[in-house]
Design an enzyme around this catalytic site. Structure first.
Site, PDB file in Angstrom:
ATOM      1  CE  LYS A 173     -97.217  -5.950 -19.016  1.00  0.00           C
ATOM      2  NZ  LYS A 173     -97.466  -4.498 -18.930  1.00  0.00           N
ATOM      3  CD  GLU A 176     -97.582  -0.284 -20.128  1.00  0.00           C
ATOM      4  OE1 GLU A 176     -98.020  -1.328 -19.588  1.00  0.00           O
ATOM      5  OE2 GLU A 176     -97.699  -0.049 -21.349  1.00  0.00           O
ATOM      6  N   GLY A 226    -107.692  -6.601 -20.605  1.00  0.00           N
ATOM      7  CA  GLY A 226    -107.299  -5.323 -21.191  1.00  0.00           C
ATOM      8  C   GLY A 226    -108.162  -5.022 -22.393  1.00  0.00           C
ATOM      9  N   GLY A 227    -107.626  -4.253 -23.296  1.00  0.00           N
ATOM     10  CA  GLY A 227    -108.405  -3.784 -24.435  1.00  0.00           C
ATOM     11  C   GLY A 227    -108.536  -4.818 -25.556  1.00  0.00           C
ATOM     12  CB  THR A 230    -103.965  -5.415 -26.015  1.00  0.00           C
ATOM     13  OG1 THR A 230    -104.016  -4.010 -26.065  1.00  0.00           O
ATOM     14  CG2 THR A 230    -102.593  -5.859 -25.556  1.00  0.00           C
ATOM     15  N   GLY A 231    -105.900  -7.722 -26.782  1.00  0.00           N
ATOM     16  CA  GLY A 231    -106.337  -9.108 -26.570  1.00  0.00           C
ATOM     17  C   GLY A 231    -106.299  -9.909 -27.852  1.00  0.00           C
ATOM     18  CD  GLU A 248    -112.546 -12.381 -18.478  1.00  0.00           C
ATOM     19  OE1 GLU A 248    -113.512 -11.651 -18.788  1.00  0.00           O
ATOM     20  OE2 GLU A 248    -112.670 -13.574 -18.163  1.00  0.00           O
ATOM     21  CB  CYS A 282    -114.243  -3.664 -18.129  1.00  0.00           C
ATOM     22  SG  CYS A 282    -114.525  -4.589 -16.615  1.00  0.00           S
ATOM     23  CD  GLU A 383    -113.856  -0.459 -23.164  1.00  0.00           C
ATOM     24  OE1 GLU A 383    -112.810  -0.713 -23.774  1.00  0.00           O
ATOM     25  OE2 GLU A 383    -114.189  -1.056 -22.130  1.00  0.00           O
TER      26      GLU A 383
HETATM   27  P1  NAD Z   1    -104.377  -2.520 -22.704  1.00  0.00           P
HETATM   28  O1  NAD Z   1    -104.876  -3.564 -23.618  1.00  0.00           O
HETATM   29  O2  NAD Z   1    -103.732  -1.310 -23.274  1.00  0.00           O
HETATM   30  O3  NAD Z   1    -103.275  -3.119 -21.696  1.00  0.00           O
HETATM   31  C1  NAD Z   1    -103.571  -4.189 -20.839  1.00  0.00           C
HETATM   32  C2  NAD Z   1    -102.287  -4.874 -20.433  1.00  0.00           C
HETATM   33  O4  NAD Z   1    -101.711  -5.494 -21.574  1.00  0.00           O
HETATM   34  C3  NAD Z   1    -101.208  -3.934 -19.869  1.00  0.00           C
HETATM   35  O5  NAD Z   1    -100.527  -4.587 -18.832  1.00  0.00           O
HETATM   36  C4  NAD Z   1    -100.300  -3.750 -21.065  1.00  0.00           C
HETATM   37  O6  NAD Z   1     -98.973  -3.421 -20.730  1.00  0.00           O
HETATM   38  C5  NAD Z   1    -100.345  -5.139 -21.678  1.00  0.00           C
HETATM   39  N1  NAD Z   1     -99.958  -5.217 -23.082  1.00  0.00           N
HETATM   40  C6  NAD Z   1    -100.049  -4.265 -24.043  1.00  0.00           C
HETATM   41  N2  NAD Z   1     -99.572  -4.744 -25.220  1.00  0.00           N
HETATM   42  C7  NAD Z   1     -99.197  -6.028 -24.992  1.00  0.00           C
HETATM   43  C8  NAD Z   1     -98.640  -7.054 -25.808  1.00  0.00           C
HETATM   44  N3  NAD Z   1     -98.385  -6.857 -27.096  1.00  0.00           N
HETATM   45  N4  NAD Z   1     -98.373  -8.244 -25.238  1.00  0.00           N
HETATM   46  C9  NAD Z   1     -98.630  -8.469 -23.941  1.00  0.00           C
HETATM   47  N5  NAD Z   1     -99.151  -7.534 -23.110  1.00  0.00           N
HETATM   48  C10 NAD Z   1     -99.441  -6.324 -23.639  1.00  0.00           C
HETATM   49  O7  NAD Z   1    -105.585  -2.141 -21.762  1.00  0.00           O
HETATM   50  P2  NAD Z   1    -105.641  -0.998 -20.645  1.00  0.00           P
HETATM   51  O8  NAD Z   1    -105.742   0.307 -21.346  1.00  0.00           O
HETATM   52  O9  NAD Z   1    -104.570  -1.206 -19.644  1.00  0.00           O
HETATM   53  O10 NAD Z   1    -107.028  -1.348 -19.915  1.00  0.00           O
HETATM   54  C11 NAD Z   1    -108.256  -0.891 -20.355  1.00  0.00           C
HETATM   55  C12 NAD Z   1    -109.038  -1.990 -21.023  1.00  0.00           C
HETATM   56  O11 NAD Z   1    -109.186  -3.103 -20.146  1.00  0.00           O
HETATM   57  C13 NAD Z   1    -110.451  -1.559 -21.360  1.00  0.00           C
HETATM   58  O12 NAD Z   1    -110.767  -1.963 -22.662  1.00  0.00           O
HETATM   59  C14 NAD Z   1    -111.294  -2.302 -20.338  1.00  0.00           C
HETATM   60  O13 NAD Z   1    -112.618  -2.541 -20.742  1.00  0.00           O
HETATM   61  C15 NAD Z   1    -110.524  -3.570 -20.179  1.00  0.00           C
HETATM   62  N6  NAD Z   1    -110.887  -4.256 -18.930  1.00  0.00           N
HETATM   63  C16 NAD Z   1    -111.637  -5.401 -19.016  1.00  0.00           C
HETATM   64  C17 NAD Z   1    -112.037  -6.051 -17.844  1.00  0.00           C
HETATM   65  C18 NAD Z   1    -112.877  -7.313 -17.887  1.00  0.00           C
HETATM   66  O14 NAD Z   1    -113.090  -7.897 -16.852  1.00  0.00           O
HETATM   67  N7  NAD Z   1    -113.366  -7.732 -19.040  1.00  0.00           N
HETATM   68  C19 NAD Z   1    -111.634  -5.537 -16.618  1.00  0.00           C
HETATM   69  C20 NAD Z   1    -110.864  -4.384 -16.576  1.00  0.00           C
HETATM   70  C21 NAD Z   1    -110.492  -3.751 -17.750  1.00  0.00           C
END
Ligand code: NAD
Length: 489
Positions: A173, A176, A226-227, A230-231, A248, A282, A383
């Site tokens: 996934k 988007e 991701g963020g 969300t995590g 992550e 990140c 962040e």
């Molecule tokens: P995000 O959390 O908005 O989205 C990440 C992913 O999660 C997307 O594919 C999104 O569609 C999906 N998502 C959103 N809601 C969800 C849900 N309820 N259930 C399942 N999936 C869902 O993050 P973003 O804005 O795409 O990315 C930026 C973030 O990612 C920053 O905080 C950055 O630091 C982090 N990041 C971390 C690393 C690492 O290695 N630690 C690497 C790259 C990015």
């Protein structure tokens, strides 16, 4: 051609949903892709379940699974230029960065093709000659792999390569916002011979498809990048069925600079650490913690260089930086600029959209430097995920380390000093998953990557990045069965 991939078939969303994909350089729609809903996500999960339970993949010799990864690596290089261009159109990053991403992804596939065949089972001497005790490893099962938009192909590859070589089946996934290179990758996995159902692809908004992908009882493992918010919510949802979860997350990464450095080198290291990919990294070094005696000179150097960064269309030669990924994300980052001003930080440069006529349609924001920051400020603690550098000053090593650990995050940090002992001392004291001494940013597939504290749990890359996708089992075999004789009645 439809973009969802389920049970070895390319298909459109059942409800006919689509999404526009926007080029951040000019805000133009350059592709339209299928947009899944919950029912498509569930179909993908069930296809992965069937392929895991009934298909050959989990029982295929690991050497064959590794060979598939090697074929994918070859195909990535065959399509390198096309994939790099797509990544640039999708994310706005420069072509040079996108090419490096494709090469890094290739290296990850090659690394796990090698690492996957390394024997990790072991025997245990239990002190009884009639007992043969061993620890073996199996694939975990169905894995949901969720990636962010900043390094779309790279982040998904850190998951899919180890998951597949370990014998799992997967549902991918991508974000988007940036789905296209993941579609390309899945085509390469298909071409390389991944059996039907082993790799499945769902495109769509996290809120719509996420619950099916992270809470479904047929899913065994969720790996998310991701963020933080969300995590956190995914970890809670996945807890109901006690799935294995790796998250992550974000970072607020300190770059600590001592006075003994070569100033020009330090300026360049700070500049690259924070403004590469407009700070949408990140591990971006957004928090400069500098020894007071050189602070003014270092900051002046960074400001002067930041003003000279060449913006433009990432596809064009000579462009050094692209835009932010979306209008919505730029607004969020601009909100942090306003917050910094409100909190009393001194804006030295940037904080605004550039004036150049050719940059008006894209989501550009000038590199921003805030001086006079302190640990009480939210722009220092949170962040921002954009081109914002905050500057704090220190007098002692102790203070530098304290500040370096002084957020809830722990993804990455760096120390710049020519004093070898001090560099090692500070590196040991920093509570971050990666620490650079006299550098900022490099990583290799062989070394683990991941966060401490609220930057996440689990690891990607390296042997630990493969262990995430392996189930451990202890097998105890008694060669001379005898009654235990515990009960006498
Ligand atoms: P995000 O959390 O908005 O989205 C990440 C992913 O999660 C997307 O594919 C999104 O569609 C999906 N998502 C959103 N809601 C969800 C849900 N309820 N259930 C399942 N999936 C869902 O993050 P973003 O804005 O795409 O990315 C930026 C973030 O990612 C920053 O905080 C950055 O630091 C982090 N990041 C971390 C690393 C690492 O290695 N630690 C690497 C790259 C990015």
């Amino acid at each position: 051609m439809p973009e969802l991939f389920v049970a070895g078939q390319w298909r459109s969303a059942a409800a006919g949903g689509t999404r526009d994909v926007v080029n951040p350089f000019d805000a133009q729609v350059f592709a339209v892709v299928d947009e899944a809903a919950a029912e498509d996500a569930e179909a993908a999960v069930l296809a992965a379940r069937t392929a895991f339970d009934d298909g050959p993949w989990a029982r295929t010799p690991v050497a064959e699974r590794a060979a598939l990864l090697d074929r994918v690596a070859d195909l990535l290089q065959r399509d390198r230029e096309e994939i790099a261009r797509t990544e640039t159109l999708d994310t706005g990053k420069t072509l040079a960065e996108s090419r490096i991403d494709v090469d890094d992804v290739t290296a990850v596939f090659r690394y796990y093709a090698r690492e996957g065949v390394v024997e990790v089972d072991r025997t245990v001497d239990v002190g009884r000659p009639e007992v043969h005790s061993r620890v073996v490893h199996h694939p975990v099962g169905v894995c949901t792999l969720i990636a962010p938009w900043n390094y779309p192909l790279l982040q998904i590859s850190w998951k899919v390569a180890p998951a597949l070589v370990a014998g799992n089946t997967v549902v991918l996934k991508p974000s988007e916002v940036t789905p296209l290179t993941t579609v390309h990758l899945v085509k390469l996995l298909e071409e390389a011979g991944a059996p039907p159902g082993v790799v499945n692809l769902v495109l769509g908004a996290g809120g719509a498809v996420g619950p099916a992908l992270t809470s479904h009882p047929a899913v065994d493992l969720v790996s998310f990048t991701g963020g933080l918010a969300t995590g956190r919510s995914i970890a809670k949802v996945a807890a109901d069925t006690v799935k294995r979860v790796t998250v992550e997350l974000g970072g607020k990464n300190p770059n600590i600079v001592f006075a003994d450095v070569d100033l020009d080198v330090a300026v360049d290291t700070v500049l690259t650490g924070v403004f590469l990919h407009s700070g949408q990294v990140c591990s971006a070094g957004t928090r400069l913690i500098v020894e007071e005696s050189i602070a003014d000179d270092l900051v002046a150097g960074v400001v002067e260089r930041a003003r000279r960064i060449r913006f433009g269309n990432g596809l064009e030669e000579g462009v050094e930086s692209g835009p932010l990924v979306s209008a919505q994300h730029r607004e969020k980052v601009e909100g942090y600029v306003a917050l910094g001003l409100e909190e009393g930080a001194r804006l030295l440069t940037g904080g605004r959209r550039p004036d150049a006529p050719d940059l008006q349609r894209g989501f550009f924001l000038e590199p921003t430097v805030f001086d006079g920051c302190d640990r009480s400020m939210r722009i220092v603690q949170e962040e921002t995920f954009g081109p914002i550098l905050t500057v704090e000053r220190f007098r002692t090593e102790e203070e530098a380390v304290f500040l370096g650990n002084d957020t809830t995050y722990g993804l990455a940090g760096a120390v710049q000093t020519l004093d070898v002992d001090r560099g090692e001392r500070v590196a040991a004291a920093l509570r971050h998953g990666t620490v650079w001494i006299n550098d900022f940013g490099p990583y290799v597939p062989e070394a683990e990557w991941g966060g401490q504290r609220m930057s996440g749990n689990g690891r990607e890359l390296g042997p630990a990045g493969l262990a995430e996708y392996r189930e451990t089992k202890h097998v105890w075999r008694t060669t001379r069965p005898a009654a235990p004789g515990w009960f006498q009645g």
